[in-house]
Enzyme design. Structure first.
Site, mmCIF file in Angstrom:
data_model
loop_
_atom_site.group_PDB
_atom_site.id
_atom_site.type_symbol
_atom_site.label_atom_id
_atom_site.label_comp_id
_atom_site.label_asym_id
_atom_site.label_seq_id
_atom_site.Cartn_x
_atom_site.Cartn_y
_atom_site.Cartn_z
ATOM 1 N N ASP A 133 0.830 -1.205 0.000
ATOM 2 C CA ASP A 133 0.000 0.000 0.000
ATOM 3 C C ASP A 133 0.869 1.261 0.000
ATOM 4 O O ASP A 133 0.570 2.246 -0.661
ATOM 5 C CB ASP A 133 -0.902 0.033 1.247
ATOM 6 N N GLU A 160 3.935 1.619 -1.187
ATOM 7 C CA GLU A 160 4.546 1.849 -2.509
ATOM 8 C C GLU A 160 3.512 2.455 -3.458
ATOM 9 O O GLU A 160 3.790 3.403 -4.182
ATOM 10 C CB GLU A 160 5.053 0.523 -3.086
ATOM 11 N N TYR A 161 2.296 1.879 -3.398
ATOM 12 C CA TYR A 161 1.219 2.348 -4.275
ATOM 13 C C TYR A 161 0.950 3.835 -4.041
ATOM 14 O O TYR A 161 0.905 4.635 -4.973
ATOM 15 C CB TYR A 161 -0.041 1.519 -4.011
ATOM 16 N N ASP A 162 0.821 4.189 -2.758
ATOM 17 C CA ASP A 162 0.550 5.593 -2.425
ATOM 18 C C ASP A 162 1.669 6.503 -2.908
ATOM 19 O O ASP A 162 1.427 7.620 -3.354
ATOM 20 C CB ASP A 162 0.379 5.761 -0.905
ATOM 21 N N GLU A 204 -23.297 -19.164 -15.471
ATOM 22 C CA GLU A 204 -22.669 -18.013 -14.811
ATOM 23 C C GLU A 204 -23.506 -17.566 -13.622
ATOM 24 O O GLU A 204 -24.711 -17.803 -13.587
ATOM 25 C CB GLU A 204 -22.570 -16.832 -15.798
ATOM 26 N N LYS A 241 -25.614 -14.966 -11.651
ATOM 27 C CA LYS A 241 -26.386 -13.788 -12.062
ATOM 28 C C LYS A 241 -26.145 -12.710 -11.003
ATOM 29 O O LYS A 241 -26.692 -12.756 -9.899
ATOM 30 C CB LYS A 241 -27.869 -14.135 -12.170
ATOM 31 N N ASP A 295 -26.282 -9.437 -8.957
ATOM 32 C CA ASP A 295 -27.405 -8.537 -8.699
ATOM 33 C C ASP A 295 -26.921 -7.085 -8.673
ATOM 34 O O ASP A 295 -26.618 -6.522 -7.624
ATOM 35 C CB ASP A 295 -28.060 -8.910 -7.366
ATOM 36 N N ARG A 337 -28.033 0.401 -19.372
ATOM 37 C CA ARG A 337 -28.902 -0.280 -20.323
ATOM 38 C C ARG A 337 -30.079 0.606 -20.740
ATOM 39 O O ARG A 337 -30.508 0.589 -21.884
ATOM 40 C CB ARG A 337 -29.429 -1.575 -19.700
ATOM 41 N N GLU A 343 -21.729 -6.320 -15.477
ATOM 42 C CA GLU A 343 -22.595 -5.873 -14.385
ATOM 43 C C GLU A 343 -21.795 -5.055 -13.379
ATOM 44 O O GLU A 343 -20.742 -5.485 -12.916
ATOM 45 C CB GLU A 343 -23.174 -7.124 -13.690
ATOM 46 N N TYR A 353 -19.313 -10.055 -18.676
ATOM 47 C CA TYR A 353 -19.846 -11.372 -19.051
ATOM 48 C C TYR A 353 -20.364 -11.477 -20.486
ATOM 49 O O TYR A 353 -20.900 -12.510 -20.865
ATOM 50 C CB TYR A 353 -20.938 -11.817 -18.080
ATOM 51 N N LYS A 391 -33.881 -18.107 -11.674
ATOM 52 C CA LYS A 391 -33.969 -17.192 -10.527
ATOM 53 C C LYS A 391 -34.123 -17.992 -9.234
ATOM 54 O O LYS A 391 -34.953 -18.898 -9.162
ATOM 55 C CB LYS A 391 -35.174 -16.252 -10.678
ATOM 56 N N CYS A 423 -41.609 0.081 31.429
ATOM 57 C CA CYS A 423 -41.438 -1.353 31.187
ATOM 58 C C CYS A 423 -42.819 -2.014 31.056
ATOM 59 O O CYS A 423 -43.683 -1.816 31.921
ATOM 60 C CB CYS A 423 -40.656 -1.983 32.335
ATOM 61 N N CYS A 443 -42.943 -4.517 34.398
ATOM 62 C CA CYS A 443 -42.928 -4.042 35.788
ATOM 63 C C CYS A 443 -43.282 -2.569 35.917
ATOM 64 O O CYS A 443 -43.345 -2.044 37.026
ATOM 65 C CB CYS A 443 -41.576 -4.317 36.431
ATOM 66 N N CYS A 451 -34.930 -1.614 30.933
ATOM 67 C CA CYS A 451 -35.604 -1.624 32.220
ATOM 68 C C CYS A 451 -34.496 -1.972 33.209
ATOM 69 O O CYS A 451 -33.893 -3.038 33.110
ATOM 70 C CB CYS A 451 -36.697 -2.698 32.239
ATOM 71 N N CYS A 467 -37.480 -7.006 37.946
ATOM 72 C CA CYS A 467 -38.506 -7.094 36.903
ATOM 73 C C CYS A 467 -38.713 -8.570 36.547
ATOM 74 O O CYS A 467 -37.749 -9.294 36.256
ATOM 75 C CB CYS A 467 -38.040 -6.309 35.679
HETATM 76 S S1 IVH Z 1 -26.230 -11.895 -19.951
HETATM 77 C C1 IVH Z 1 -27.749 -11.055 -24.029
HETATM 78 N N1 IVH Z 1 -24.969 -12.641 -17.763
HETATM 79 O O1 IVH Z 1 -29.330 -9.895 -15.471
HETATM 80 C C2 IVH Z 1 -27.078 -11.228 -22.716
HETATM 81 N N2 IVH Z 1 -26.672 -11.007 -17.552
HETATM 82 O O2 IVH Z 1 -32.221 -10.286 -15.824
HETATM 83 C C3 IVH Z 1 -27.752 -10.484 -21.641
HETATM 84 N N3 IVH Z 1 -26.972 -10.174 -15.260
HETATM 85 O O3 IVH Z 1 -29.836 -7.391 -17.864
HETATM 86 C C4 IVH Z 1 -27.179 -10.506 -20.295
HETATM 87 N N4 IVH Z 1 -25.410 -11.389 -14.343
HETATM 88 O O4 IVH Z 1 -28.082 -6.979 -15.979
HETATM 89 C C5 IVH Z 1 -25.928 -11.848 -18.289
HETATM 90 N N5 IVH Z 1 -23.739 -13.386 -15.950
HETATM 91 C C6 IVH Z 1 -24.685 -12.594 -16.456
HETATM 92 C C7 IVH Z 1 -25.429 -11.705 -15.655
HETATM 93 C C8 IVH Z 1 -26.429 -10.929 -16.246
HETATM 94 C C9 IVH Z 1 -26.324 -10.477 -14.128
HETATM 95 C C10 IVH Z 1 -28.097 -9.206 -15.343
HETATM 96 C C11 IVH Z 1 -28.039 -8.266 -16.514
HETATM 97 C C12 IVH Z 1 -29.309 -8.546 -17.307
HETATM 98 C C13 IVH Z 1 -30.199 -9.103 -16.235
HETATM 99 C C14 IVH Z 1 -31.337 -9.932 -16.822
#
Ligand code: IVH
Length: 659
Positions: free
Chosen positions: A29, A31-33, A107, A109, A111, A130, A164, A216, A304, A398, A401, A416, A421
């Site tokens: 850290d 060195e980086y700084d 993959e 997903k 969030d 998007r 993402e 991705y 999902k 309380c 009591c 309390c 109590c």
């Molecule tokens: S592929 C045509 N891969 O999920 C390809 N999406 O519910 C489209 N998301 O809009 C997306 N992880 O924001 C892809 N490994 C992943 C993802 C991913 C999260 C999100 C993305 C997409 C939404 C769809």
């Protein structure tokens, strides 16, 4: 100077990549700084030479009036959803029906929110959200501050990639912690926090939010001669993008289901939130064959995870009194099933929590129960209000009591403070007999409450005198000779518990199971422990001022002291019987990290180290004393080497344990 400037950009960008993208720091850290300061100095003296790929852009600076609109040359599509095995099979069958024998890339997903990144000649040019899929917003300035988004690629090519943006759970919790301190409303979840951060007009704020990014999707694989999605992921990784290491190529639906099962279980141990698994056809030619609907690709879908949140009604808020006198508001809910269990109540912690969620009685609320986690009220659905909801009011006395409630120091909780109590005493007794304390079988919460109300027990000592009331007890409804004998037996057996249980059972505020063990080992007998002084307690490893103060306070009350002495007199063992706890100098007060595969499980090794007085943590930091390295160690091993931390292999570990 120009040469040094270019060199510094290269060094810092590489260090950022190694640290943030590969999770494998190559410089310290300090060195980086030092490099960063040198770079800033040069830029300050010579603003005309500042390059667009300079890491100084990461700190943000530009404040926009608005976000410009951007049209995506290839629409950014969303994904269709599937929710169970049969829907996954149907997806697989639709593909097979087209004559394709599918391989899939699975993959996580993530969030967060999707982003499109543009590079020209290998340099980061712009980023967009998007939006509605066709028109998004230009978030270039904010994305520049995300350290896992490379500013320069390993090849000088023109490319668009998608991924993402998200906020890690730890960053999210820190952010909310800080907002709480400042009295700001809390953010609902990491996704909203990430989306809000990306939409900050001041990029300095976005920079402070420490967002991250996984890549991705490559919209134009053919342009680079790439024929499979998996190869596209590799290609993007080689260019310097951060590609998730959990991505997996599977060859049939069984492997796919296994992946889902594994990741579903693993979900809570990830440092970021995922809400499902994305399944993508691997072969690009096959993807083309399947094509798109107006909204979704037909060659991919998202499985999902089952909802962790369910809506129900907040029927009432009831207050309970804990053994320390702490008052807790509890949500009384219209019963709902969440992930297989019925939820009727959820803690609302304290007044601040209820206020920060703006809960009113009668509200529709969203309830969450993750695996092994106590149910919680996530948020109120304000749209469902019809005006009949009643405001929440914190009580001032309380509920048991009727003593006035007190707020201690700056704390948010009300207490309390009446030691007599009834609620506090019952809770104290329940804790005393509980499994991790004196472990008295047969005395459940209800029975304790009944025996208390019937005046059979009023304090800890009375439990050991229950035998005097045997005649009356066997007459009680639901009891008989045998069940009372069982209870009396387990009371008798509890007399031979080791000291750490006895200490824990007293319910001294802030003295939990682990602390009780440390204290038992240190003081060996209850009599010694009772005489401990503040400075001595505070000097014990892992015991701080708050715990020390709490112990001193507890024994400063004569009643508590007399009760403990009486328990010893009655025959409750006061000695520490821990045998395995021979402390070993090689381990005491040291912090260990384990990486790689060893011949026993990590949990077993952890337990052994702890029993010898050491501490085990998950990540390597400056505080780590020793890293224990097994076969195929991860980046923790490299980190340990870089930081010059002591490294032991299994042989050395065994040798040290036996010393
Ligand atoms: S592929 C045509 N891969 O999920 C390809 N999406 O519910 C489209 N998301 O809009 C997306 N992880 O924001 C892809 N490994 C992943 C993802 C991913 C999260 C999100 C993305 C997409 C939404 C769809």
């Amino acid at each position: 100077m120009k040469e040094r400037y270019e060199e510094l950009i290269k060094i810092i960008n590489e260090a950022d990549y190694n640290y943030h993208t590969l999770d494998n720091p190559t410089i310290t850290d300090q060195e980086y700084d030092k490099y960063l300061r040198e770079l800033f100095d040069i830029e300050k003296q010579n603003p005309s030479i500042i390059r667009s790929d300079s890491p100084s852009v990461r700190v943000g600076g530009k404040v926009l009036d608005e976000f410009k609109k951007v049209t995506h040359s290839i629409p950014m599509l969303s994904l269709s959803n599937v929710f169970n095995e049969s829907e996954i099979e149907a997806f697989d069958n639709r593909i097979k029906k087209e004559g394709i024998s599918p391989n899939y890339v699975c993959e996580l997903k993530i969030d967060g929110l999707s982003v499109s990144l543009h590079y020209e000649k290998g340099k980061f040019i712009s980023a967009a959200t998007r939006g509605d899929g066709v028109i998004g917003e230009d978030i270039t300035e904010n994305v520049k501050t995300i350290k896992t988004v490379p500013l320069v690629l390993n090849k000088p090519i023109d490319i668009e990639v998608r991924g993402e943006i998200y906020m890690s759970k730890a960053t999210f919790n820190n952010l909310n912690e800080k907002r709480k301190e400042k009295g700001l409303p809390l953010l609902q979840n990491p996704r909203n926090a990430a989306a809000g951060s990306v939409r900050q007009l001041d990029s300095k704020i976005a920079a402070a939010r420490k967002l991250e990014c996984w890549i991705y999707h490559l919209p134009n694989p053919e342009d680079y001669g790439i024929t499979t999605h998996f190869a596209a992921l590799e290609f993007m990784k080689d260019l310097g993008f951060r590609v998730n290491p959990n991505n997996k190529l599977v060859y049939n639906i069984n492997e796919l289901l296994e992946f889902i099962e594994y990741q579903t279980k693993n979900r809570d141990s990830l440092p970021y939130e995922i809400d499902g698994i994305v399944i993508k056809l691997n072969n690009i030619a096959d993807q083309k064959k399947m094509g798109f609907t107006a909204k979704y690709p037909k060659w991919a879908t998202a499985y999902k995870f089952p909802a962790r949140e369910v809506l129900t009604k907040l029927v009432d808020i009831k207050f309970t009194v804990g053994r320390t006198g702490q008052i807790t508001p509890n949500a009384v809910l219209e019963p709902v099933i969440v992930q297989g269990s019925t939820i009727r109540r959820a803690t609302l912690h304290n007044e601040d929590f209820v206020k920060s969620k703006d809960l009113k009685i009668g509200d529709t609320v969203s309830i969450r129960k993750a695996a092994d986690v106590i149910p919680e009220v996530v948020r109120v659905i304000k749209d469902r209000r019809d005006g009949t909801e009643k405001d929440f009011k914190m009580i001032k006395f309380c509920p048991i009591c009727n003593e006035p409630l007190i707020k201690k120091d700056e704390q948010v909780d009300y207490f309390c403070l009446n030691p007599n109590c009834d609620a506090r005493k019952i809770e104290g007794l329940i804790h005393f007999v509980s499994r991790k304390a004196m472990n008295i079988d047969g005395l459940g919460d209800r029975i304790i409450e009944d025996f208390y109300n019937m005046h059979f027990i009023n304090n800890f000592v009375d439990i050991y005198r229950l035998g005097n009331h045997k005649k009356d007890l066997v007459e009680l409804e639901g009891f008989g000779d045998k069940s009372i004998d069982n209870i009396l037996n387990s009371i008798e057996n509890s007399k031979s518990n080791s000291l750490e249980r006895f200490i824990f059972a007293l319910g001294i505020p802030n003295v939990g199971e682990k602390t009780s063990k440390i204290l038992a080992k240190k003081y060996k007998t209850m009599t010694n422990f009772m005489e401990a002084d503040f400075d001595e307690l505070k000097s014990i490893y892992d015991i701080g001022e708050i715990i020390a103060k709490s112990i001193i306070n507890y024994f400063s009350v004569d009643y508590n002291k007399i009760q403990v002495l009486e328990l010893i007199k009655i025959g409750v063992n006061e000695k520490c019987l821990l045998t395995e706890s021979v402390e070993n100098k090689n381990f005491t007060e040291k912090t260990f990290v384990i990486t790689g595969t060893l011949s026993s499980s990590r949990d077993e090794i952890r337990e052994k180290i702890e029993s010898l007085g050491g501490k085990v943590t998950d990540s390597v930091s400056k505080k780590t004393s020793v890293v224990i390295v097994g076969e195929n160690p991860g980046s923790k091993y490299e980190k340990a080497q870089k930081f010059g931390i002591e490294i032991w292999n299994e042989e050395k570990l065994n040798e040290m344990m036996n010393k």
